[in-house]
Design an enzyme around this catalytic site. Sequence first.
Site, short mmCIF file in Angstrom:
data_model
loop_
_atom_site.label_atom_id
_atom_site.label_comp_id
_atom_site.label_asym_id
_atom_site.label_seq_id
_atom_site.Cartn_x
_atom_site.Cartn_y
_atom_site.Cartn_z
N ASP A 47 0.81 -1.21 0.00
CA ASP A 47 0.00 0.00 0.00
C ASP A 47 0.85 1.26 0.00
O ASP A 47 2.07 1.22 0.17
CB ASP A 47 -0.95 0.00 1.21
N ASN A 66 -7.57 -3.26 14.25
CA ASN A 66 -8.94 -3.55 13.79
C ASN A 66 -8.99 -4.75 12.85
O ASN A 66 -10.03 -5.03 12.25
CB ASN A 66 -9.55 -2.32 13.12
N HIS A 80 -7.16 -5.12 10.07
CA HIS A 80 -6.88 -4.84 8.65
C HIS A 80 -5.57 -5.48 8.21
O HIS A 80 -4.65 -5.66 9.00
CB HIS A 80 -6.93 -3.34 8.33
N GLU A 91 -9.59 -2.23 5.07
CA GLU A 91 -10.22 -1.89 6.34
C GLU A 91 -11.49 -2.72 6.57
O GLU A 91 -12.05 -3.29 5.63
CB GLU A 91 -10.57 -0.40 6.36
#
Length: 241
Positions: A67, A136, A138, A143
């Site tokens: 990313d 979380n 990810h 996400e």
Amino acid sequence: MKILSFKDYNELSKEASKIVLNQVISKPNSVLGLATGSTPLGMYKNLIVAYQNKNIDFSKIKTFNLDEYYGLSKHNNQSYYHYMMENLFNHINIDINNINIPNGTASDILKECSDYEDKIKNYNGIDLQILGIGVNGHIGFNEPSTYFEPSTHVVTLDKKTIESNSRFFSSKEEVPTKAISMGIKTIMNAKKIILLANGKNKADAIFKTVNGKIDPNIPASILQLHNDVTLILDKDAASKL
């Protein structure tokens, strides 16, 4: 899913670097999928030492990063391009033409995403994908969502991600709100995956990744379906397993 738990971060990093070294030695022109953040830093340091000791040759490998922040120049010291150059590429004998990182300032961002995806396919996919994991759940910047995004795409970052990444910036307001990320299918198409996690703040995400249902709200849970994935954890990240 293979789970390896180590007493501390140094041992975790040694194991991760050993897997990368074995991959490159067994296939010198390997395609590696690389991650950023604080977790892989120890692994990258070990790889640099291995290169300096002439134990490894990176001249033929190709790399694809997971990313990059959208709208951030690669010359910004918080870009993932800058991170990779500083923490690995400037210190090994990789061919700069073999380095692939999404261009967060491309004029046509959708074309950038599709071109990135095509380039990975042209190399017959990724041999070894390295992942971190967010608090979380990810992976990459995929996400929590109502569905798994398949291919490289632009994503709006979750509030938890922005908060977590604000430690790298002067303030939370400076953290980009969007990024380009490899998709879940792109990651899952890798022949082998290792996921690194350390710290108690990752324990809940790791528990849900391993023991929860496969749920796009915990993106890493999809890894349960991969046939060659290893979780490399310190004892804190593994504490809820």
